[in-house]
Design a protein around this motif. Structure first.
Motif, PDB file in Angstrom:
ATOM      1  N   ALA A   1       0.810  -0.973  -0.166  1.00 25.68           N
ATOM      2  CA  ALA A   1      -0.388  -0.080   0.256  1.00 25.68           C
ATOM      3  C   ALA A   1       0.723   0.804  -0.089  1.00 25.68           C
ATOM      4  O   ALA A   1       0.804   2.176  -0.490  1.00 25.68           O
ATOM      5  N   CYS A   2       1.548   1.517   0.883  1.00 23.08           N
ATOM      6  CA  CYS A   2       2.563   2.717   1.142  1.00 23.08           C
ATOM      7  C   CYS A   2       3.143   2.490  -0.318  1.00 23.08           C
ATOM      8  O   CYS A   2       3.620   3.806  -0.864  1.00 23.08           O
ATOM      9  N   GLY A   3       3.384   1.987  -0.828  1.00 24.83           N
ATOM     10  CA  GLY A   3       5.056   1.277  -2.451  1.00 24.83           C
ATOM     11  C   GLY A   3       3.808   2.379  -3.547  1.00 24.83           C
ATOM     12  O   GLY A   3       4.222   3.179  -4.692  1.00 24.83           O
ATOM     13  N   GLU A   4       2.112   2.276  -3.411  1.00 22.68           N
ATOM     14  CA  GLU A   4       1.274   2.348  -4.237  1.00 22.68           C
ATOM     15  C   GLU A   4       1.414   4.297  -4.470  1.00 22.68           C
ATOM     16  O   GLU A   4       1.349   5.084  -5.297  1.00 22.68           O
ATOM     17  N   PHE A   5       1.181   4.879  -2.594  1.00 23.22           N
ATOM     18  CA  PHE A   5       0.961   5.551  -2.267  1.00 23.22           C
ATOM     19  C   PHE A   5       2.806   6.479  -2.690  1.00 23.22           C
ATOM     20  O   PHE A   5       2.508   7.125  -3.279  1.00 23.22           O
ATOM     21  N   LEU A   6       3.311   6.020  -3.036  1.00 21.81           N
ATOM     22  CA  LEU A   6       4.493   6.998  -2.615  1.00 21.81           C
ATOM     23  C   LEU A   6       5.101   7.227  -4.980  1.00 21.81           C
ATOM     24  O   LEU A   6       5.313   8.086  -5.540  1.00 21.81           O
ATOM     25  N   ALA A   7       4.532   6.173  -5.500  1.00 22.80           N
ATOM     26  CA  ALA A   7       4.293   6.271  -7.002  1.00 22.80           C
ATOM     27  C   ALA A   7       3.289   7.330  -7.809  1.00 22.80           C
ATOM     28  O   ALA A   7       4.313   8.112  -8.582  1.00 22.80           O
TER      29      ALA A   7
ATOM     30  N   GLN B   1       1.845   9.775  -5.474  1.00 19.37           N
ATOM     31  CA  GLN B   1       2.828  10.956  -5.103  1.00 19.37           C
ATOM     32  C   GLN B   1       3.783  10.940  -6.125  1.00 19.37           C
ATOM     33  O   GLN B   1       3.762  12.687  -6.783  1.00 19.37           O
ATOM     34  N   LEU B   2       5.189  10.435  -6.315  1.00 18.82           N
ATOM     35  CA  LEU B   2       6.352  10.963  -7.073  1.00 18.82           C
ATOM     36  C   LEU B   2       5.059  11.884  -9.022  1.00 18.82           C
ATOM     37  O   LEU B   2       5.442  12.433  -9.285  1.00 18.82           O
ATOM     38  N   ALA B   3       4.077  10.651  -9.179  1.00 17.99           N
ATOM     39  CA  ALA B   3       3.244  11.006 -10.906  1.00 17.99           C
ATOM     40  C   ALA B   3       2.921  12.308 -10.357  1.00 17.99           C
ATOM     41  O   ALA B   3       3.049  13.235 -11.524  1.00 17.99           O
ATOM     42  N   LYS B   4       2.058  12.900  -9.222  1.00 14.65           N
ATOM     43  CA  LYS B   4       1.403  13.952  -8.880  1.00 14.65           C
ATOM     44  C   LYS B   4       1.935  14.841  -9.230  1.00 14.65           C
ATOM     45  O   LYS B   4       1.492  15.973  -9.493  1.00 14.65           O
ATOM     46  N   TYR B   5       3.628  14.554  -9.161  1.00 17.44           N
ATOM     47  CA  TYR B   5       3.875  16.220  -9.052  1.00 17.44           C
ATOM     48  C   TYR B   5       5.361  16.054 -10.105  1.00 17.44           C
ATOM     49  O   TYR B   5       6.177  16.437 -10.245  1.00 17.44           O
ATOM     50  N   GLY B   6       4.889  15.303 -11.229  1.00 14.43           N
ATOM     51  CA  GLY B   6       4.732  15.074 -12.705  1.00 14.43           C
ATOM     52  C   GLY B   6       6.286  14.447 -13.105  1.00 14.43           C
ATOM     53  O   GLY B   6       6.477  14.733 -13.818  1.00 14.43           O
ATOM     54  N   ALA B   7       6.306  13.719 -12.130  1.00 15.54           N
ATOM     55  CA  ALA B   7       7.396  12.858 -12.526  1.00 15.54           C
ATOM     56  C   ALA B   7       7.106  11.937 -13.683  1.00 15.54           C
ATOM     57  O   ALA B   7       6.268  11.445 -13.462  1.00 15.54           O
ATOM     58  N   THR B   8       8.379  11.760 -14.553  1.00 12.32           N
ATOM     59  CA  THR B   8       7.812  10.148 -14.952  1.00 12.32           C
ATOM     60  C   THR B   8       8.272   8.717 -13.638  1.00 12.32           C
ATOM     61  O   THR B   8       9.475   9.141 -14.217  1.00 12.32           O
ATOM     62  N   VAL B   9       7.452   8.277 -13.703  1.00 10.07           N
ATOM     63  CA  VAL B   9       8.205   7.318 -13.394  1.00 10.07           C
ATOM     64  C   VAL B   9       8.068   5.640 -13.483  1.00 10.07           C
ATOM     65  O   VAL B   9       7.449   5.272 -14.347  1.00 10.07           O
ATOM     66  N   THR B  10       9.301   5.301 -12.766  1.00 10.99           N
ATOM     67  CA  THR B  10       9.484   3.895 -13.763  1.00 10.99           C
ATOM     68  C   THR B  10       9.840   2.950 -12.180  1.00 10.99           C
ATOM     69  O   THR B  10       9.754   3.433 -11.554  1.00 10.99           O
ATOM     70  N   ASN B  11       8.968   1.977 -12.468  1.00 11.51           N
ATOM     71  CA  ASN B  11       8.876   0.642 -11.489  1.00 11.51           C
ATOM     72  C   ASN B  11       9.845  -0.277 -11.616  1.00 11.51           C
ATOM     73  O   ASN B  11       9.371  -1.041 -12.715  1.00 11.51           O
ATOM     74  N   GLN B  12      10.497  -0.332 -11.027  1.00 12.80           N
ATOM     75  CA  GLN B  12      11.360  -1.898 -10.850  1.00 12.80           C
ATOM     76  C   GLN B  12      10.672  -2.682  -9.893  1.00 12.80           C
ATOM     77  O   GLN B  12      11.307  -3.168  -8.099  1.00 12.80           O
TER      78      GLN B  12
END
Ligand code: AHN
Ligand code: ZN
Length: 328
Positions: free
Chosen positions: A68-74, A76-87
């Motif tokens: 759940a926290c992993g989902e939250f963090l990803a 948040q980064l997307a919300k602040y305009g970052a291009t998000v990549t998950n490994q």
């Protein structure tokens, strides 16, 4: 006649004033260079980001709180305009446990070849094995400082980058499975390689081929009350000039009491694989010294919000912001 006289005097006065400013501007020979605008780090915002992670409970790999926290963090980064990549990767722990790990990467200006890497670990330790009470050794660490603080500061940095982009591209990485090293009560091997599993994976398998950055900064346990930061030994070995840049900036900003210009011993931390395998010169901002150690609540059940201080978050966050925004 009186009006004419007045107009004449007024004209003379205006011309004199104009002349004065003209002369003044001619005196300054140096070209005007606008100072870069470094955003103001909001420690209340960073504190709230720390609290939000702690509210999930311990973020131990293979638990639903961790997912759940992993989902939250990803998000948040997307919300602040970052291009998000998950490994997403399965990593093998010291005891053979398969950890379902997730490194979360937020990139700004991914096309920019001039980059800075900022990182922190987001997982928390399954055992409070440094707790003075043995009954707590098998309880998980809540990780307000050890985990959430570095991530909280970097989420605030992400929020500010969206408002006002620095010249360089920035990558923010939240590494998983840093804190799964063998507990003190474990009878088998105690290799350093059991720590920092997520960053070891990324350093050998970066999210983009031939990834590079000018330098890296790791934030680990950056929210403790009365924490002080010394120049850590591996950081000095691999990235001495970055240590100097950061500590000099901290002192210039008035945080010289928090960033002590003295050395301390090496810490096995996420900057080790980033230096050794990814070859990106990286430092660790970590509260490690003979007096404070990692704080008396480190790896205990007391790593809670009670020990988090906005003053420390501010000193670290404002210093990191100044460093990244002033880079050309
Ligand atoms: C060791 O204790 C070997 N390294 C400290 C790295 C760490 C643990 N950072 C947070 N928790
Ligand atoms: Zn830890």
């Amino acid at each position: 006649m009186k009006i004419r006289m007045f107009l004449l005097l007024a004209t003379v006065a205006i011309l004199a004033a104009a002349c004065k400013t003209n002369n003044k501007s001619r005196e300054s020979v140096e070209p005007y260079i606008a100072p870069v605008a470094v955003p103001n780090f909001n420690a209340d915002s960073a504190y709230a980001f720390v609290q939000q992670q702690v509210d999930f409970g311990p973020r131990v790999p293979n638990t639903k709180q961790h997912v759940a926290c992993g989902e939250f963090l990803a998000s948040q980064l997307a919300k602040y305009g970052a291009t998000v990549t998950n490994q997403y990767v399965e990593l093998i722990a010291f005891d053979g446990t398969i950890l379902k790990a997730r490194n979360i990467i937020g990139s700004y200006q991914p096309e920019n070849r001039k980059r800075i890497l900022l990182f922190a670990h987001w997982d928390t330790r399954p055992w409070s094995d440094a707790d003075p009470d043995e009954k707590n050794h098998h309880k998980p660490v809540l990780g307000a400082n050890d985990g959430a603080s570095g991530v909280g500061v970097l989420l605030e940095v992400a929020r500010l980058i969206q408002q006002n982009a620095p010249a360089l591209g920035i990558d923010i990485i939240f590494f998983d499975a840093e804190d799964y090293g063998a507990p003190r009560f474990h009878k088998g091997e105690h290799k350093d390689e059991y720590w920092c599993l997520g960053s070891q994976y990324w350093a050998r398998n970066p999210h983009v081929a031939n990834y590079n950055a000018r330098f890296g900064i790791l934030l680990d346990m950056v929210g403790g009350k009365e924490a002080t930061f010394h120049k850590e030994a591996y950081s000095e070995r691999y990235a001495k000039d970055i240590n100097r840049k950061v500590w000099d900036k901290a002192r210039a900003l008035g945080y010289g009491k928090t960033f002590v210009d003295a050395r301390t011993g090496g810490v096995t931390d996420d900057h080790w694989p980033v230096n050794e395998f990814a070859r990106i010169p990286s430092i660790d901002i970590v509260p490690h010294d003979d007096v404070y150690s990692f704080g008396n609540f480190w790896h205990t059940v007391n790593d809670t919000m009670d020990n988090i201080d906005r003053t420390t978050l501010k000193a670290v966050g404002q210093t990191v912001l100044a460093v990244i925004y002033e880079e050309k």
